[in-house]
Design a protein around this motif. Structure first.
Motif, PDB file in Angstrom:
ATOM      1  N   GLY A   1       0.830  -1.218   0.000  1.00 50.70           N
ATOM      2  CA  GLY A   1       0.000   0.000   0.000  1.00 50.70           C
ATOM      3  C   GLY A   1       0.856   1.256   0.000  1.00 50.70           C
ATOM      4  N   TYR A   2       0.295   2.319  -0.597  1.00 46.55           N
ATOM      5  CA  TYR A   2       1.036   3.598  -0.646  1.00 46.55           C
ATOM      6  C   TYR A   2       0.062   4.747  -0.375  1.00 46.55           C
ATOM      7  CZ  TYR A   2       3.946   7.449  -2.272  1.00 46.55           C
ATOM      8  OH  TYR A   2       4.667   8.604  -2.340  1.00 46.55           O
ATOM      9  N   GLN A   3       0.421   5.623   0.548  1.00 43.20           N
ATOM     10  CA  GLN A   3      -0.428   6.784   0.867  1.00 43.20           C
ATOM     11  C   GLN A   3       0.418   7.871   1.509  1.00 43.20           C
ATOM     12  OE1 GLN A   3      -3.676   5.932   3.503  1.00 43.20           O
ATOM     13  NE2 GLN A   3      -4.805   7.787   2.918  1.00 43.20           N
ATOM     14  N   LYS A   4       0.286   9.084   0.935  1.00 46.02           N
ATOM     15  CA  LYS A   4       0.974  10.266   1.465  1.00 46.02           C
ATOM     16  C   LYS A   4       2.477  10.034   1.686  1.00 46.02           C
ATOM     17  CE  LYS A   4      -3.127  12.144   3.730  1.00 46.02           C
ATOM     18  NZ  LYS A   4      -3.742  12.615   4.993  1.00 46.02           N
ATOM     19  N   GLY A   5       3.151   9.452   0.671  1.00 49.23           N
ATOM     20  CA  GLY A   5       4.601   9.257   0.727  1.00 49.23           C
ATOM     21  C   GLY A   5       5.043   8.107   1.620  1.00 49.23           C
ATOM     22  N   ARG A   6       4.121   7.229   1.979  1.00 52.42           N
ATOM     23  CA  ARG A   6       4.423   6.117   2.907  1.00 52.42           C
ATOM     24  C   ARG A   6       4.078   4.800   2.204  1.00 52.42           C
ATOM     25  NH1 ARG A   6       1.725   3.356   7.213  1.00 52.42           N
ATOM     26  NH2 ARG A   6       3.037   3.090   9.060  1.00 52.42           N
ATOM     27  N   LEU A   7       5.147   3.980   1.930  1.00 52.07           N
ATOM     28  CA  LEU A   7       4.981   2.684   1.271  1.00 52.07           C
ATOM     29  C   LEU A   7       5.011   1.579   2.346  1.00 52.07           C
ATOM     30  CD1 LEU A   7       4.815   0.933  -1.310  1.00 52.07           C
ATOM     31  CD2 LEU A   7       7.334   0.902  -1.327  1.00 52.07           C
ATOM     32  N   SER A   8       3.912   0.836   2.452  1.00 52.05           N
ATOM     33  CA  SER A   8       3.837  -0.262   3.422  1.00 52.05           C
ATOM     34  C   SER A   8       3.747  -1.590   2.673  1.00 52.05           C
ATOM     35  CB  SER A   8       2.637  -0.079   4.345  1.00 52.05           C
ATOM     36  OG  SER A   8       1.426  -0.071   3.615  1.00 52.05           O
ATOM     37  N   ILE A   9       4.582  -2.561   3.137  1.00 52.30           N
ATOM     38  CA  ILE A   9       4.654  -3.867   2.462  1.00 52.30           C
ATOM     39  C   ILE A   9       4.565  -4.947   3.544  1.00 52.30           C
ATOM     40  CG2 ILE A   9       6.002  -5.364   0.933  1.00 52.30           C
ATOM     41  CD1 ILE A   9       7.492  -2.791   0.041  1.00 52.30           C
ATOM     42  N   ASP A  10       3.547  -5.807   3.449  1.00 52.36           N
ATOM     43  CA  ASP A  10       3.382  -6.929   4.371  1.00 52.36           C
ATOM     44  C   ASP A  10       4.109  -8.148   3.795  1.00 52.36           C
ATOM     45  OD1 ASP A  10       1.828  -5.254   5.878  1.00 52.36           O
ATOM     46  OD2 ASP A  10      -0.097  -6.133   5.290  1.00 52.36           O
ATOM     47  N   VAL A  11       4.985  -8.747   4.605  1.00 58.54           N
ATOM     48  CA  VAL A  11       5.789  -9.889   4.153  1.00 58.54           C
ATOM     49  C   VAL A  11       5.659 -11.025   5.164  1.00 58.54           C
ATOM     50  CG1 VAL A  11       7.419  -8.405   2.932  1.00 58.54           C
ATOM     51  CG2 VAL A  11       7.866  -9.068   5.311  1.00 58.54           C
ATOM     52  N   LYS A  12       6.079 -12.254   4.705  1.00 56.81           N
ATOM     53  CA  LYS A  12       6.150 -13.394   5.617  1.00 56.81           C
ATOM     54  C   LYS A  12       7.204 -14.373   5.109  1.00 56.81           C
ATOM     55  CE  LYS A  12       2.375 -16.078   3.544  1.00 56.81           C
ATOM     56  NZ  LYS A  12       1.071 -16.725   3.784  1.00 56.81           N
ATOM     57  N   THR A  13       7.730 -15.146   6.061  1.00 61.75           N
ATOM     58  CA  THR A  13       8.763 -16.133   5.759  1.00 61.75           C
ATOM     59  C   THR A  13       8.811 -17.134   6.904  1.00 61.75           C
ATOM     60  OG1 THR A  13      11.071 -16.495   5.156  1.00 61.75           O
ATOM     61  CG2 THR A  13      10.612 -14.808   6.827  1.00 61.75           C
ATOM     62  N   ALA A  14       9.589 -18.232   6.682  1.00 61.91           N
ATOM     63  CA  ALA A  14       9.670 -19.246   7.745  1.00 61.91           C
ATOM     64  C   ALA A  14      10.696 -18.874   8.800  1.00 61.91           C
ATOM     65  CB  ALA A  14       9.997 -20.605   7.122  1.00 61.91           C
ATOM     66  N   GLN A  15      11.672 -18.028   8.447  1.00 62.35           N
ATOM     67  CA  GLN A  15      12.749 -17.708   9.375  1.00 62.35           C
ATOM     68  C   GLN A  15      12.723 -16.227   9.735  1.00 62.35           C
ATOM     69  OE1 GLN A  15      14.793 -20.033  10.663  1.00 62.35           O
ATOM     70  NE2 GLN A  15      13.768 -21.633   9.410  1.00 62.35           N
ATOM     71  N   LEU A  16      12.781 -15.911  11.044  1.00 59.69           N
ATOM     72  CA  LEU A  16      12.865 -14.523  11.517  1.00 59.69           C
ATOM     73  C   LEU A  16      14.140 -13.851  11.047  1.00 59.69           C
ATOM     74  CD1 LEU A  16      11.919 -12.148  13.272  1.00 59.69           C
ATOM     75  CD2 LEU A  16      12.993 -13.307  15.242  1.00 59.69           C
ATOM     76  N   SER A  17      15.209 -14.646  10.968  1.00 57.54           N
ATOM     77  CA  SER A  17      16.504 -14.056  10.582  1.00 57.54           C
ATOM     78  C   SER A  17      16.471 -13.467   9.189  1.00 57.54           C
ATOM     79  CB  SER A  17      17.603 -15.141  10.684  1.00 57.54           C
ATOM     80  OG  SER A  17      17.274 -16.245   9.816  1.00 57.54           O
ATOM     81  N   GLU A  18      15.668 -14.034   8.305  1.00 57.27           N
ATOM     82  CA  GLU A  18      15.587 -13.500   6.936  1.00 57.27           C
ATOM     83  C   GLU A  18      14.923 -12.106   6.951  1.00 57.27           C
ATOM     84  OE1 GLU A  18      13.578 -16.410   4.613  1.00 57.27           O
ATOM     85  OE2 GLU A  18      15.447 -17.535   4.218  1.00 57.27           O
TER      86      GLU A  18
END
Length: 401
Positions: A345-362
């Motif tokens: 999502g993008y609004q008022k100069g702010r790009l938000s990206i939801d991600v997921k993975t199996a490892q926290l370290s990544e």
């Protein structure tokens, strides 16, 4: 509405006879009452209008033949056209004109001093003067050829022998005057409007056919088209405010001059402001024209055009910021294929990206990779589970790369 008729005795306009027309039976015989100048105010209080009647011996009646196709200037200087008929200084005479549709034109001449006296009485007693007429128009007239009508007047008789022809004479001069009239026209009938039959029998001249009639109230109604109203030219205004206007005329003239000067100065000031505004607009256009579309010129609404351009630029800037931030994230994520993107999502100069993975370290390694580009970034909503870890990267501002 009743009308007060004031019939003056002589040129002083001090003594008069009066009667009220329209206040009673129109078939009633005329009965004049006596009065003097100081009575005028009280007499005129309850009447719609007043008619002033000038003694016939003070009015000279004549006619002037207007040449065909003559200019109107002939009428405006008519007193000089008949100067040879006047026995006194033309500058001291007031000339009034009768029905201008007829030729010759009937003319009544009276001294200006008498008209000024009428104005003086009008102002002093607040008279609503509707007409000022010669006494001859009190004589009833049927326009019959060869007819002469006469009425009694103060110390004499008033005779009328035409629409605009008449004179006043002493009683003993009646026969002589009628002989003079016969030199102009034949006399077929003399109508004596005498209230007393005995007086008629005394006045009657047997050599002329005659009739005796009583002057009635309905015969005192004046036909403007067959009368000469002496209120013309400088005496045309019959208002009681005329004297006040004359007294203050110089003040009014000065006030009018001041208003004219003020209006002129305001017009000049407005013109100067308009010129200055046009110069400012020219300078403004020169400053911003390189940012405006080619179809915008100096006469356009520059403010509106500039706002439109700024809005367009702002929209374009937002697109550039979004692409820059997305590019920075994409380059950093290229080294972490195990991380998947769920939502963007993008609004008022702010790009938000939801991600997921199996490892926290990544996820932690991707955060370090984005920060290494000097891009402002935060990790929010971190959720750690046994089999999966999710979070949200938030990038703000343009990419510096």
């Amino acid at each position: 509405m009743s009308t007060l008729l004031i019939r003056f005795d002589d040129a002083s306009l001090n003594q008069f006879s009066w009667i009220i027309e329209g206040s009673g039976d129109s078939d009633e015989a005329v009965a004049w009452h006596r009065g003097s100048a100081q009575d005028l105010g009280a007499l005129s209080e309850n009447h719609a209008s007043t008619v002033l009647i000038i003694p016939q011996q003070c009015v000279y009646l004549t006619q002037f033949d207007i040449p065909p196709n003559s200019a109107r200037q002939v009428l405006s200087s008519i007193e000089y056209q008949i100067e040879d008929q006047l026995a006194q200084d033309v500058e001291r005479q007031h000339v009034a004109i009768g029905n201008q549709s007829r030729n010759p034109i009937a003319i009544a001449v009276v001294e200006k001093a008498i008209m000024e006296r009428c104005q003086e009485l009008q102002q002093a007693h607040s008279l609503n003067v509707s007409m000022i007429i010669p006494e001859v128009f009190l004589c009833p007239w049927t326009s019959q050829a060869g007819e002469v009508s006469l009425i009694e007047s103060d110390n004499g008789l008033v005779l009328r022998y035409g629409d605009y022809q008449g004179l006043k004479c002493r009683v003993e001069m009646l026969e002589t005057v009628l002989k003079q009239i016969t030199q102009e026209q034949e006399i077929n009938n003399v109508i004596y409007y005498i209230q007393n039959k005995t007086s008629y029998e005394t006045l009657q001249l047997t050599q002329y056919p005659s009739q005796h009639r009583i002057l009635k109230m309905d015969q005192l109604k004046f036909n403007r088209s067959k009368s000469i109203d002496l209120q013309q030219r400088q005496f045309q205004q019959s208002s009681a405010w005329l004297g006040l206007l004359k007294t203050w005329r110089w003040l009014f003239a000065l006030l009018a001059l001041m208003l004219a000067v003020s209006g002129y100065n305001k017009a000049l000031a407005l013109q100067a402001l308009e010129t200055e505004l046009a110069q400012i607009k020219t300078v403004q256009f020169e400053l911003i024209k390189r940012y405006l579309p080619p179809n915008i010129d100096e006469s356009s609404n520059l403010k509106k055009a500039l706002i439109t351009v700024l809005r367009q630029n702002q929209s374009s800037r937002q697109e550039i910021d979004f692409l820059g931030l997305l590019g920075t994230f994409t380059q950093a994520k290229a080294g972490f294929p195990a991380i998947t993107v769920d939502k963007l999502g993008y609004q008022k100069g702010r790009l938000s990206i939801d991600v997921k993975t199996a490892q926290l370290s990544e996820i932690e390694a991707l955060l370090e990779a984005i920060e290494s580009t000097e891009q402002a970034v935060k990790l929010e909503n971190l959720d750690i589970k046994p089999d999966t870890t999710s979070g949200r990267f938030v990038l703000t501002g343009s990419s510096t790369k």
